[in-house]
Design an enzyme around this catalytic site. Structure first.
Site, PDB file in Angstrom:
ATOM      1  CB  THR A 189      83.266  81.764   1.312  1.00  0.00           C
ATOM      2  OG1 THR A 189      82.055  81.379   1.956  1.00  0.00           O
ATOM      3  CG2 THR A 189      84.008  82.701   2.218  1.00  0.00           C
ATOM      4  NE  ARG A 217      74.914  78.179   7.363  1.00  0.00           N
ATOM      5  CZ  ARG A 217      76.048  78.373   6.713  1.00  0.00           C
ATOM      6  NH1 ARG A 217      76.228  79.460   5.999  1.00  0.00           N
ATOM      7  NH2 ARG A 217      77.004  77.477   6.761  1.00  0.00           N
ATOM      8  CB  VAL A 218      75.226  82.828  11.513  1.00  0.00           C
ATOM      9  CG1 VAL A 218      76.578  83.534  11.496  1.00  0.00           C
ATOM     10  CG2 VAL A 218      74.106  83.831  11.791  1.00  0.00           C
ATOM     11  N   GLY A 219      76.982  81.346   9.036  1.00  0.00           N
ATOM     12  CA  GLY A 219      78.084  80.423   8.772  1.00  0.00           C
ATOM     13  C   GLY A 219      79.322  80.789   9.574  1.00  0.00           C
ATOM     14  CG  ASP A 220      83.001  79.246   8.095  1.00  0.00           C
ATOM     15  OD1 ASP A 220      82.056  79.270   7.283  1.00  0.00           O
ATOM     16  OD2 ASP A 220      84.194  79.196   7.730  1.00  0.00           O
ATOM     17  CB  THR A 240      86.120  78.914   1.400  1.00  0.00           C
ATOM     18  OG1 THR A 240      84.957  78.488   0.657  1.00  0.00           O
ATOM     19  CG2 THR A 240      87.355  78.324   0.752  1.00  0.00           C
ATOM     20  N   GLY A 241      84.331  76.674   3.089  1.00  0.00           N
ATOM     21  CA  GLY A 241      83.970  75.258   3.160  1.00  0.00           C
ATOM     22  C   GLY A 241      82.729  75.054   4.004  1.00  0.00           C
ATOM     23  CB  THR A 242      81.356  72.009   5.617  1.00  0.00           C
ATOM     24  OG1 THR A 242      82.706  71.587   5.862  1.00  0.00           O
ATOM     25  CG2 THR A 242      80.817  71.195   4.477  1.00  0.00           C
ATOM     26  N   GLY A 243      80.722  75.431   6.590  1.00  0.00           N
ATOM     27  CA  GLY A 243      80.826  76.404   7.679  1.00  0.00           C
ATOM     28  C   GLY A 243      80.566  75.807   9.050  1.00  0.00           C
TER      29      GLY A 243
HETATM   30  N1  ASP Z   1      81.859  78.755   4.753  1.00  0.00           N
HETATM   31  C1  ASP Z   1      80.711  79.358   4.140  1.00  0.00           C
HETATM   32  C2  ASP Z   1      79.513  79.258   5.006  1.00  0.00           C
HETATM   33  O1  ASP Z   1      79.357  78.227   5.650  1.00  0.00           O
HETATM   34  C3  ASP Z   1      80.340  78.722   2.873  1.00  0.00           C
HETATM   35  C4  ASP Z   1      81.398  78.681   1.886  1.00  0.00           C
HETATM   36  O2  ASP Z   1      82.585  78.763   2.160  1.00  0.00           O
HETATM   37  O3  ASP Z   1      80.984  78.544   0.756  1.00  0.00           O
HETATM   38  O4  ASP Z   1      78.695  80.150   4.996  1.00  0.00           O
END
Ligand code: ASP
Length: 323
Positions: A189, A217-220, A240-243
């Site tokens: 991200t 799918r929608v992330g954070d 950024t990370g596990t959304g």
């Molecule tokens: N946070 C992002 C998502 O879940 C993924 C990422 O940071 O790579 O879509």
């Protein structure tokens, strides 16, 4: 009162180090890309421009750079398509705009900004978001524009060889040199936060999401409070990370809430959210943040995060990948 020190901070995703595999040239390529983006957005702040303009430019450039998983170079869904999410928020009046699951908007962050400034809504998805972008005369592209061979190899590896989803760009690509951060373990991200000379904060985030994610799918990233937040009274934050984990923990807003309710300074608030709360839930990744005094934090619990910052009026910028 201390004078305001305008600053821009950017990230290009967090993840696991693959330092042994990476060549010095490849590492340099990432530093140079980050530096060029910082120099351009720093100039906006040095010239007295707004934090919103600085983060918009930084994220647009990150979207245009195929090294990062946003815009060109975005990862593929399970169906071998691209679905992009982006958000922008300004701290002055809590105005915000976001898009999700868009397939043809060349720069999703520009659409997010147009929603913030021109629409009565905050979040538009799919076809509706694309119609709005068209009305705003934003550039639409064939979705092949976003594809790169590296990302396609990554999808095949994750979908067909491993099964499941990869939290971001798949790691070892078959046709390109490995990136400094293991692409299979990297959360791809991009984001930017800034403080301008008027004391206004802004945050922006953009992503292709996760390799092999389910369509829809929608992330954070486009969810305010989860992956993106800005409030002049506290901070501007981009994650950024596990959304899914950032959404469940409302991480970006949590940094601001800790600062507001418990008066924790920025660095302590981001540490609590990332190193204590996120880690205790098994979440991985990081965030960048700036407060109204120009204090910054670049905090992550993974092994690396593409990141950098530059203060207005200073010659140099700082970029880093590993801890
Ligand atoms: N946070 C992002 C998502 O879940 C993924 C990422 O940071 O790579 O879509």
């Amino acid at each position: 009162m201390k004078p305001i020190k305008p600053v821009i901070v950017i990230h290009g995703g967090a993840g696991t180090i693959s330092r042994q595999a990476v060549t010095a040239e490849k590492e340099q390529e990432y530093h140079s890309a980050l530096r060029a983006i910082l120099t351009a957005s720093q100039k906006i702040l040095t010239d007295g421009g707004s934090a919103v303009d600085a983060v918009t430019l930084a994220v647009t450039m990150l979207e245009d750079c195929p090294l990062f998983n946003a815009g060109k170079g975005a990862v593929f869904t399970h169906a071998e398509t691209h679905e992009l999410d982006a958000a922008i928020m300004r701290g002055e009046d809590l105005q915000a705009g976001a898009v999700s699951c868009v397939r043809h908007i060349k720069n999703p962050i520009k659409a997010a900004r147009a929603i913030m400034e021109q629409s009565e809504h905050v979040l538009l998805v799919g076809d509706g978001a694309e119609d709005f972008a068209r009305q705003q005369s934003l550039e639409l592209v064939d979705s092949n524009y976003f594809s790169t061979e590296a990302r396609r190899d990554q999808l095949y590896r994750v979908r067909d060889l491993q099964g499941g989803t990869a939290l971001d760009h798949s790691a070892e690509t078959l046709t390109v040199q490995p990136a400094p951060i293991d692409e299979e373990k990297k959360f791809g991200t991009v984001g930017a936060v800034a403080l301008d000379s008027l004391g206004n904060l802004a945050a922006a985030t953009s992503t292709g999401g996760m390799t092999n994610k389910q369509v829809g799918r929608v992330g954070d990233s486009p969810i305010f409070g989860a992956g993106t937040y800005a409030d002049n009274r506290t901070a501007a934050v981009s994650c950024t990370g596990t959304g899914e984990m950032f959404m469940r923990m409302v991480s970006a807003y949590d940094v601001c809430a800790l600062m507001s309710y418990t008066e924790l300074p920025l660095e302590q608030a981001t540490n609590k959210v990332v190193m204590e709360k996120l880690s205790s839930m098994g979440g991985e990744g990081g965030l960048i943040a700036v407060d109204a005094q120009g204090n910054i934090s670049l905090c992550f619990n993974s092994e690396g995060m593409y990141r950098g910052y530059a203060y207005a009026g200073e010659q140099d910028s700082v970029t880093a990948i590993f801890k």
